[in-house]
Scaffold this motif. Structure first.
Motif, PDB file in Angstrom:
ATOM      1  N   ALA A  67       0.830  -1.205   0.000  1.00  0.00           N
ATOM      2  CA  ALA A  67       0.000   0.000   0.000  1.00  0.00           C
ATOM      3  C   ALA A  67       0.865   1.255   0.000  1.00  0.00           C
ATOM      4  O   ALA A  67       0.530   2.258  -0.667  1.00  0.00           O
ATOM      5  N   LEU A  68       1.971   1.202   0.718  1.00  0.00           N
ATOM      6  CA  LEU A  68       2.855   2.365   0.768  1.00  0.00           C
ATOM      7  C   LEU A  68       3.629   2.533  -0.528  1.00  0.00           C
ATOM      8  O   LEU A  68       3.812   3.654  -1.019  1.00  0.00           O
ATOM      9  N   ILE A  69       4.084   1.422  -1.096  1.00  0.00           N
ATOM     10  CA  ILE A  69       4.788   1.479  -2.378  1.00  0.00           C
ATOM     11  C   ILE A  69       3.854   2.015  -3.462  1.00  0.00           C
ATOM     12  O   ILE A  69       4.247   2.836  -4.305  1.00  0.00           O
ATOM     13  N   GLU A  70       2.609   1.572  -3.444  1.00  0.00           N
ATOM     14  CA  GLU A  70       1.639   2.045  -4.432  1.00  0.00           C
ATOM     15  C   GLU A  70       1.429   3.552  -4.310  1.00  0.00           C
ATOM     16  O   GLU A  70       1.384   4.276  -5.314  1.00  0.00           O
ATOM     17  N   ALA A  71       1.298   4.037  -3.073  1.00  0.00           N
ATOM     18  CA  ALA A  71       1.102   5.475  -2.871  1.00  0.00           C
ATOM     19  C   ALA A  71       2.310   6.259  -3.353  1.00  0.00           C
ATOM     20  O   ALA A  71       2.165   7.323  -3.977  1.00  0.00           O
ATOM     21  N   ALA A  72       3.506   5.735  -3.093  1.00  0.00           N
ATOM     22  CA  ALA A  72       4.717   6.423  -3.532  1.00  0.00           C
ATOM     23  C   ALA A  72       4.830   6.430  -5.050  1.00  0.00           C
ATOM     24  O   ALA A  72       5.138   7.468  -5.661  1.00  0.00           O
ATOM     25  N   HIS A  73       4.584   5.275  -5.678  1.00  0.00           N
ATOM     26  CA  HIS A  73       4.665   5.200  -7.142  1.00  0.00           C
ATOM     27  C   HIS A  73       3.680   6.158  -7.799  1.00  0.00           C
ATOM     28  O   HIS A  73       4.012   6.855  -8.769  1.00  0.00           O
ATOM     29  N   GLU A  74       2.464   6.182  -7.279  1.00  0.00           N
ATOM     30  CA  GLU A  74       1.437   7.054  -7.860  1.00  0.00           C
ATOM     31  C   GLU A  74       1.866   8.519  -7.787  1.00  0.00           C
ATOM     32  O   GLU A  74       1.702   9.269  -8.742  1.00  0.00           O
ATOM     33  N   GLN A  75       2.439   8.908  -6.657  1.00  0.00           N
ATOM     34  CA  GLN A  75       2.856  10.302  -6.522  1.00  0.00           C
ATOM     35  C   GLN A  75       4.119  10.596  -7.325  1.00  0.00           C
ATOM     36  O   GLN A  75       4.278  11.701  -7.868  1.00  0.00           O
ATOM     37  N   LEU A  76       5.013   9.614  -7.432  1.00  0.00           N
ATOM     38  CA  LEU A  76       6.238   9.817  -8.232  1.00  0.00           C
ATOM     39  C   LEU A  76       5.914  10.154  -9.675  1.00  0.00           C
ATOM     40  O   LEU A  76       6.640  10.923 -10.329  1.00  0.00           O
ATOM     41  N   ASP A  77       4.845   9.601 -10.174  1.00  0.00           N
ATOM     42  CA  ASP A  77       4.455   9.854 -11.550  1.00  0.00           C
ATOM     43  C   ASP A  77       3.809  11.224 -11.746  1.00  0.00           C
ATOM     44  O   ASP A  77       3.599  11.652 -12.882  1.00  0.00           O
ATOM     45  N   LYS A  78       3.489  11.883 -10.633  1.00  0.00           N
ATOM     46  CA  LYS A  78       2.798  13.172 -10.732  1.00  0.00           C
ATOM     47  C   LYS A  78       3.722  14.349 -10.402  1.00  0.00           C
ATOM     48  O   LYS A  78       3.949  15.230 -11.227  1.00  0.00           O
ATOM     49  N   MET A  79       4.238  14.361  -9.176  1.00  0.00           N
ATOM     50  CA  MET A  79       5.044  15.491  -8.712  1.00  0.00           C
ATOM     51  C   MET A  79       5.686  15.109  -7.394  1.00  0.00           C
ATOM     52  O   MET A  79       5.047  14.493  -6.549  1.00  0.00           O
ATOM     53  N   THR A  80       6.950  15.473  -7.222  1.00  0.00           N
ATOM     54  CA  THR A  80       7.653  15.089  -6.002  1.00  0.00           C
ATOM     55  C   THR A  80       8.009  16.255  -5.104  1.00  0.00           C
ATOM     56  O   THR A  80       8.158  16.079  -3.898  1.00  0.00           O
ATOM     57  N   LEU A  81       8.182  17.454  -5.649  1.00  0.00           N
ATOM     58  CA  LEU A  81       8.641  18.577  -4.842  1.00  0.00           C
ATOM     59  C   LEU A  81       8.142  19.895  -5.415  1.00  0.00           C
ATOM     60  O   LEU A  81       8.162  20.103  -6.630  1.00  0.00           O
ATOM     61  N   THR A  82       7.688  20.760  -4.514  1.00  0.00           N
ATOM     62  CA  THR A  82       7.333  22.123  -4.926  1.00  0.00           C
ATOM     63  C   THR A  82       8.047  23.162  -4.074  1.00  0.00           C
ATOM     64  O   THR A  82       8.208  24.294  -4.492  1.00  0.00           O
ATOM     65  N   SER A  83       8.487  22.795  -2.876  1.00  0.00           N
ATOM     66  CA  SER A  83       8.883  23.670  -1.774  1.00  0.00           C
ATOM     67  C   SER A  83       7.625  24.298  -1.210  1.00  0.00           C
ATOM     68  O   SER A  83       6.553  24.302  -1.837  1.00  0.00           O
ATOM     69  N   ARG A  84       7.740  24.875  -0.024  1.00  0.00           N
ATOM     70  CA  ARG A  84       6.585  25.481   0.616  1.00  0.00           C
ATOM     71  C   ARG A  84       6.283  26.876   0.061  1.00  0.00           C
ATOM     72  O   ARG A  84       5.439  27.596   0.607  1.00  0.00           O
ATOM     73  N   PHE A  86       4.800  27.163  -2.536  1.00  0.00           N
ATOM     74  CA  PHE A  86       3.505  26.908  -3.142  1.00  0.00           C
ATOM     75  C   PHE A  86       2.777  25.845  -2.321  1.00  0.00           C
ATOM     76  O   PHE A  86       3.364  25.203  -1.462  1.00  0.00           O
ATOM     77  N   VAL A  87       1.517  25.642  -2.608  1.00  0.00           N
ATOM     78  CA  VAL A  87       0.734  24.578  -1.976  1.00  0.00           C
ATOM     79  C   VAL A  87       0.468  23.510  -3.025  1.00  0.00           C
ATOM     80  O   VAL A  87       0.184  23.835  -4.177  1.00  0.00           O
ATOM     81  N   HIS A  88       0.573  22.240  -2.642  1.00  0.00           N
ATOM     82  CA  HIS A  88       0.288  21.157  -3.578  1.00  0.00           C
ATOM     83  C   HIS A  88      -0.954  20.404  -3.131  1.00  0.00           C
ATOM     84  O   HIS A  88      -1.457  20.607  -2.008  1.00  0.00           O
TER      85      HIS A  88
END
Length: 408
Positions: A67-84, A86-88
């Motif tokens: 479940a954790l790997i799935e959540a990480a993979h899904e987010q890796l494909d979208k966006m990993t960093l914005t800094s604060r 901005f709001v993500h």
């Protein structure tokens, strides 16, 4: 106790290469790991090891939890960093869900546990000056002997471990140390300039040291009475490790500030936070504290999944139930190569009889039998199996410990 640990060819080569090019701020066991799943790890030579350390509680949910790997993979494909800056789209839900788990209004995300402790120190001081009315630069924070809250220069300044402290001064003033577990000493140390009491509900690095019954309740009552913040460092003890969501729950105590880390990142990314109500965290204004990576999208996505898994209560129940098994097995070893044990949930400190050997030697002997643990303070080993470990695997690991300490 005499142990001879012979590393396999690939392991020996890789271990030597690592030692050649790293600062020697750790003394790792001579094992080089390559893969892991659940409670098991595999080294570069294909040997399997049962993980009974779980990254000092960072791997409460085991290695590569689907479940954790799935959540990480899904987010890796979208966006990993914005800094604060901005709001993500993961941020609001992470803060709300973690805040709800803790029963608090606000969340301040960081990365490492030490960062979270430093954040709590800053917030407590700011609150003391702006809310309590402590004179400028006079704030005091009470800490406990035997503590371990991290290794920044501020934190080691109030450590009494010479290995962590010596050679790193001068240190930050404003900390008062009292004996851990001594409520009377703590109450006597509080004065008009005290802004917080910072303690671990259970001292992990100290060897899983459990305070006397009523200690945490007493701290809570004293802090409420004296208008002092109670900051609980639940970085190792929290998030299911002791059979409750937080170790403070064993005494039905709610601190003013939860300090969280390790397992909050699911063993995938470093995630930490402090969690408190608005009247405390509201003292911070833009620019007064921050972190480029704190609360990044990947961290929040994984952290949200961790919070969701804890919300079911499943992992707390496993910690409690398997902890009974571990306690029974460990207590049976007392007087047979073990001097004493301290167990709370799926977390234990085991004091090895010096006649058997040092804690390091016991760890090496266990490694040779396919079990990985780590020693602390010379004669103590700590057990913190992943909460996903099976009863059968845990029993087998404890069999290996019994064989080592009895010379079997």
């Amino acid at each position: 106790m005499t142990t001879t640990v012979t590393a396999a060819p690939t392991t020996a080569t890789e271990f030597a290469r690592a030692e050649e090019r790293t600062a020697h701020n750790y003394h790792p066991l001579p094992v080089v790991l390559a893969e892991a799943e659940g409670a098991w790890m595999t080294d570069v030579d294909g040997r399997r090891f049962l993980d009974l350390l779980a990254g000092y509680s960072a791997l409460n949910f085991g290695h590569s939890h689907p479940a954790l790997i799935e959540a990480a993979h899904e987010q890796l494909d979208k966006m990993t960093l914005t800094s604060r800056a901005f709001v993500h789209d993961q941020f609001a839900d992470f803060c709300a869900e973690l805040g709800d788990l803790c029963g608090k209004d606000l969340v301040l995300p960081m990365n490492t546990g030490a960062e979270a402790v430093e954040t709590a120190i800053k917030v407590a001081r700011k609150w003391g000056y702006e809310v309590k009315g402590v004179p400028a630069d006079q704030a005091k924070i009470i800490v406990a002997s035997g503590n371990f809250h991290g290794r920044t220069t501020t934190i080691v300044g109030f450590s009494d471990d010479p290995v962590a402290r010596d050679g790193f001064g001068p240190f930050t003033p404003g900390f008062v140390t009292v004996p851990y577990g001594d409520l009377a000493a703590l109450e006597a140390a509080i004065d008009a300039n005290t802004v917080a009491v910072l303690v671990e509900p259970i001292q992990g690095e100290g060897g899983v040291v459990i305070p006397p019954e009523g200690y945490l309740r007493g701290i809570r009552e004293a802090c409420t009475r004296e208008n002092v913040l109670f900051a609980a460092d639940e970085i190792q003890s929290g998030l299911g490790r002791t059979g409750r969501t937080f170790a403070c729950d064993h005494e039905d105590v709610v601190p003013d500030i939860y300090i969280l880390g390790k397992a909050l990142g699911g063993g995938i990314v470093p995630v930490s936070a402090i969690v408190a109500d608005r009247d405390i965290l509201g003292v911070l204004k833009p620019g007064q504290h921050g972190s480029t990576f704190g609360g990044n999208p990947l961290a929040c996505a994984v952290g949200r999944k961790v919070v969701g898994m804890l919300a079911t209560g499943e992992f707390q129940r496993r910690g409690e139930e398997l902890g009974v098994l571990m306690r029974e097995r460990l207590e049976a070893m007392v007087g047979h190569g073990v001097l004493a044990v301290r167990v709370r949930g799926l977390w234990a400190g085991v004091d090895i009889d010096p006649a058997v050997g040092t804690g390091r030697q016991v760890c090496e002997a266990l490694m040779a039998r396919g079990v990985l643990v780590k020693d602390t303070h010379g004669s103590t080993i700590r057990l913190a199996p992943p909460l996903v470990v099976s009863a059968e695997d845990l029993g087998w690991g404890l069999d290996q410990l019994a064989a080592v300490v009895t010379g079997g």
